[in-house]
Enzyme design. Structure first.
Site, PDB file in Angstrom:
ATOM      1  N   LYS A  87       0.830  -1.196   0.000  1.00  0.00           N
ATOM      2  CA  LYS A  87       0.000   0.000   0.000  1.00  0.00           C
ATOM      3  C   LYS A  87       0.869   1.252   0.000  1.00  0.00           C
ATOM      4  CE  LYS A  87      -3.897  -1.897   2.671  1.00  0.00           C
ATOM      5  NZ  LYS A  87      -4.954  -1.667   1.683  1.00  0.00           N
ATOM      6  N   ARG A 122     -10.234 -11.781   2.206  1.00  0.00           N
ATOM      7  CA  ARG A 122     -11.062 -12.891   1.705  1.00  0.00           C
ATOM      8  C   ARG A 122     -10.305 -14.212   1.796  1.00  0.00           C
ATOM      9  NH1 ARG A 122     -11.487  -9.598  -3.816  1.00  0.00           N
ATOM     10  NH2 ARG A 122     -11.156  -7.974  -2.267  1.00  0.00           N
TER      11      ARG A 122
END
Ligand code: BES
Ligand code: ZN
Ligand code: ZN
Length: 483
Positions: free
Chosen positions: A260, A334
């Protein structure tokens, strides 16, 4: 902070608060003040244009001390009382030791008085453990709230409201702790205190998860020095089929090799907000001895980019046997949830699952910081959660699922890839999780990315961790599983 209900005002120094519904303030409405003081306060209220608007405060001095008028608006809901309690706590947190709230003039029921206390206790929460240089004027001083003149049942209502407030406070603590302090193993240790309430705790370490084939969850953890954990908390308050709550517990999300940007990355300490909500909800349920059987599962990992980290393009095999092409290592939530969900279905045979996760930035693009996103394969379950959300204040908005979205995550090399195209990112994330929900299992997914942390104070929270998720889960259990 202690809460107490009493018939009359206590001896000793305190500030006095008087809740009022909307309307002009005249002396007759000011229960607890003597005639001269009441007339004076009514004039002061008028001068400051206080007319009982919800959460509004007139902060005055009269006679022998401080008098706070607090508005209830139409006064027709628990929310109004919570808001008033929150406003009072915010106002006197660092200035008073004892606050007396006289509700005799408004004839508050026991439940409403407990709601006011709940709002005050929630808003009063703060976490100062790392602040060693607080000035005296910044230090919290409020120790007790005494509510005078409440109707029947205040103590009983407060006992369960207090359990909920404790659960929310626990979640806020977990969410607030930085990632050098809170990592998978220390998250588990913080939750050990639930055992004293009768919660049964089981922990899987990385070796056990490897033996079970949890390649998706472990693939995320492999770039970190911190080993992964699967934390299982079971509250069996009734002899019923269990329902599972599953939380994303990424104790820090750097993005991994798909790293990020630096700006704002510190926020990713709260990427365990789903797991934090599950832990807080378990504490609340056990604390109020809910007549339900709930299994809380937290998938705990740290997503880091070391020399052993997984790479974009790696293919991992999940516990379900399905293979995943990891296109983007930052879509890690996920990968954690899919193995946790498979595990709880295979191990406990649950037929209802609610998962909570700070799953996608796209959810914040969709809903901002007002609603969480709800996805479900069952309309009745979705409706129960939407209702519990509205009633509790943890509000959710339903999103669609469908085959057209599902096929967007097909992969040319594996059974699926972990990201879809740029648009509809929250939905394709939900479709990914759905592929792990077994036939006949009712499932809902709450994407709470925009809700666990707040840049500004609200009625019952300061800026920072909100404790989002605990109240909707507690309410869902109370309204649907305890009958
Ligand atoms: N933890 C983030 C989602 C997130 C972002 C939560 C901002 C709260 C605030 C999640 O793991 C993530 O990075 N998701 C990616 C998915 C993308 C790579 C498909 C995202 O949302 O950008
Ligand atoms: Zn991520
Ligand atoms: Zn994440």
């Amino acid at each position: 902070m202690n809460v107490r209900f009493a018939d009359r005002r206590p001896e000793g120094p305190h500030a006095l608060a008087i809740p009022l519904t909307a309307g002009k303030v005249d002396a007759a409405r000011l229960a607890g003040l003597s005639g001269d003081d009441a007339a004076f306060v009514a004039r002061a209220a008028a001068a400051s244009k206080f007319e009982g608007e919800a959460g509004g405060i007139a902060d005055l001095y009269a006679g022998d001390g401080r008098v706070l008028l607090v508005g209830l608006g139409d006064g027709d809901s628990d929310k109004a009382y919570e808001k008033a309690g929150g406003a009072l706590a915010a106002r006197v947190q660092t200035t008073e030791k004892v606050l007396v709230v006289d509700v005799s003039g408004i004839k508050a029921s026991g439940a409403r008085a407990a709601a006011l206390a709940f709002g005050a206790v929630m808003r009063n929460w703060r976490y100062d453990v790392y602040r060693t240089r607080l000035k005296a004027s910044q230090k919290p001083s409020l120790e007790e709230i005494v509510i005078v003149g409440a109707g029947e049942g205040a103590d009983a209502a407060w006992a369960s409201a207090k359990a909920l407030a404790d659960g929310v406070a626990f979640t806020k603590e977990l969410v607030t702790e930085p990632a050098n302090i809170l990592y998978p193993e220390s998250f588990v240790e913080r939750c050990r205190k639930l055992e004293a309430l009768g919660v049964e705790i089981t922990v899987l370490d990385d070796k056990q998860m490897a033996d079970l084939g949890m390649g998706a969850l472990l693939g995320v953890a492999q770039g970190s020095r911190r080993p992964a954990r699967l934390l299982v908390m079971r509250w069996k308050g009734a002899d019923k089929e269990p329902v599972a709550f599953v939380g994303k517990g990424v104790t820090f999300d750097t993005g991994g090799i798909s790293i990020k940007p630096a700006a704002g990355m510190e926020d990713m300490k709260w990427d365990m907000g789903g797991a934090g909500a599950v832990a807080g909800a378990m504490l609340a349920l056990a604390g109020r001895k809910a007549k339900a059987h709930v299994i809380g599962v937290c998938g705990l990992v740290e997503n880091m980019p070391d020399g052993n980290a997984q790479r974009p393009g790696d293919v991992v095999t999940s516990m379900s046997g399905q293979t995943i092409e990891v296109i983007n290592t930052d879509a890690e939530g996920r990968l954690v949830l899919c193995d946790a969900i498979t595990w709880v279905q295979r191990t406990h045979g649950v037929k209802t699952i609610v998962d909570l996760a700070t799953l996608t930035g796209a959810m914040i693009v969709s809903l901002g910081n007002e609603y969480g996103g709800l996805f479900a394969n069952d309309d009745a379950l979705a409706d129960m959660l939407l209702k519990a959300g509205e009633a509790s204040g943890d509000k959710m908005w339903r999103f669609p699922l469908g085959d057209a979205y599902d096929k967007l995550i097909d992969s040319p090399i594996a059974d699926m890839k972990n990201v879809g195209p740029r648009f509809g990112g929250s939905i394709t994330a939900a479709q990914f999780i759905k592929r792990y929900v077994e036939d006949g299992v009712k499932w809902a997914h709450l994407d709470i990315a925009g809700m666990v942390w707040s840049g500004k104070a609200g009625p019952t929270w300061d800026k920072g961790a909100t404790g989002f998720g605990v109240r909707i889960l507690d309410r869902f259990v109370a309204d649907n599983l305890e009958g």
